[in-house]
Write a protein that holds these residues in place. Structure first.
Motif, PDB file in Angstrom:
ATOM      1  N   VAL A  71       0.837  -1.200   0.000  1.00 44.86           N
ATOM      2  CA  VAL A  71       0.000   0.000   0.000  1.00 44.86           C
ATOM      3  C   VAL A  71       0.876   1.257   0.000  1.00 44.86           C
ATOM      4  O   VAL A  71       0.623   2.208  -0.745  1.00 44.86           O
ATOM      5  N   VAL A  72       1.915   1.256   0.800  1.00 43.72           N
ATOM      6  CA  VAL A  72       2.817   2.408   0.857  1.00 43.72           C
ATOM      7  C   VAL A  72       3.532   2.590  -0.481  1.00 43.72           C
ATOM      8  O   VAL A  72       3.637   3.707  -1.000  1.00 43.72           O
ATOM      9  N   SER A  75       1.068   3.935  -3.090  1.00 41.13           N
ATOM     10  CA  SER A  75       0.782   5.346  -2.811  1.00 41.13           C
ATOM     11  C   SER A  75       1.952   6.230  -3.223  1.00 41.13           C
ATOM     12  O   SER A  75       1.754   7.306  -3.808  1.00 41.13           O
ATOM     13  N   SER A  79       1.811   9.047  -6.202  1.00 40.90           N
ATOM     14  CA  SER A  79       2.170  10.423  -5.839  1.00 40.90           C
ATOM     15  C   SER A  79       3.303  10.951  -6.701  1.00 40.90           C
ATOM     16  O   SER A  79       3.251  12.091  -7.178  1.00 40.90           O
ATOM     17  N   LEU A 104      -7.609   2.780  -8.981  1.00 43.74           N
ATOM     18  CA  LEU A 104      -7.671   2.855  -7.527  1.00 43.74           C
ATOM     19  C   LEU A 104      -9.050   3.298  -7.051  1.00 43.74           C
ATOM     20  O   LEU A 104      -9.562   2.786  -6.049  1.00 43.74           O
ATOM     21  N   ARG A 108     -11.618   1.053  -4.772  1.00 39.07           N
ATOM     22  CA  ARG A 108     -12.229   1.562  -3.534  1.00 39.07           C
ATOM     23  C   ARG A 108     -13.752   1.462  -3.592  1.00 39.07           C
ATOM     24  O   ARG A 108     -14.390   1.053  -2.620  1.00 39.07           O
TER      25      ARG A 108
END
Length: 161
Positions: A71-72, A75, A79, A104, A108
């Motif tokens: 997940v990190v 992300s 970014s 993404l 979600r």
């Protein structure tokens, strides 16, 4: 002619970007939570309730088991692509971010719908209603992504020259 010459780096003006975005939305338009949309429309819904509940539970379990490092890293990647694409005006990064971000968003939306299906539904009709609402949200996300790609593509192709 090399492979890099074939993959035009002006992403919004190239065929590979638009081919990927069309393929992406064709795939999302054909299924919702892994269930073909045609199954939601048909009159013969024999095992549909069991299949949808299984797919929803699988989506929730997959999301809960995702390691924090993944997940990190994802992300961070998104970014960096946004910063490089829209702050530093690197067209390839902007195009890649417009391909990844809607995925993404759809993940979600699908996760939230799967949670609702796993928690609430014991009957088929409300479940199908939720899946149809999710399908409309996916179409809206696709329309927004294609619109943004067109606007940013115009900006990169015409306004920066």
């Amino acid at each position: 002619m090399s492979l890099i010459d074939l993959l035009s780096w002006d992403a919004f003006g190239s065929g590979w970007f638009w081919s990927l975005i069309v393929l992406q939305w064709f795939w999302h338009g054909a299924q919702v939570l892994g269930v073909p949309v045609d199954c939601l429309q048909s009159k013969d819904r024999g095992q549909l309730f069991t299949i949808v509940k299984w797919r929803a539970q699988r989506r929730v379990d997959t999301a809960h088991q995702a390691p924090l490092a993944v997940v990190v890293a994802l992300s961070f990647l998104v970014s960096v692509l946004f910063i490089l694409g829209f702050v530093y005006q690197i067209e390839l990064c902007a195009a890649a971010s417009l391909l990844i971000l809607p995925e993404l968003v759809i993940f979600r939306l699908g996760y939230r719908t799967a949670q609702t299906i796993c928690a609430d539904h014991q009957e088929l009709e409300p479940l199908i209603k939720d899946l149809k609402k999710l399908h409309l949200k996916i179409y809206a996300t696709g329309a927004a992504a294609i619109f943004c790609a067109g606007v940013f593509g115009y900006g990169f192709e015409v306004l920066t020259q």
